[in-house]
Design a protein around this motif. Sequence first.
Motif: not given
Length: 123
Positions: A28-29, A32-33, A36-39, A49
């Motif tokens: 998932r990280i 991110n592009h 969006g950012e995985y938090k 996502s």
Amino acid sequence: MIIERFIEIPIFGGLLDIIIDEDIVNRRIENNHLFGEYKSNQIPSAIFSYNGSRYGLFFTFECGIDEIVHEIFHLTFRIFQNINTKLDENTNEVFAYMQGYLMKIVLSVYEKNNINLGIMNVR
């Protein structure tokens, strides 16, 4: 790792990526592009996502059918939100058909890659 990208969602539009891997947090990280950012600091067995009409489903190999259905519900709900359609008595039939269609897509990825989902694998 198994990746199916750019699966078109008919009628409603959008693209779906399905990724199955042991380490879905890092997968998932790596995306991110796109989303969006995985938090999250959790270690889930399934992740949904999205970014606009680009959707991603991330599953571990041990993921159960209950988790897949759970994430498909979120995906279907987001698709409906993106077309400004609420889930109600007038739209629930279309919503249910879309969920079934998306479930078939996910199951076909498992089948094509000879992954035994174990339909009774419910946690």
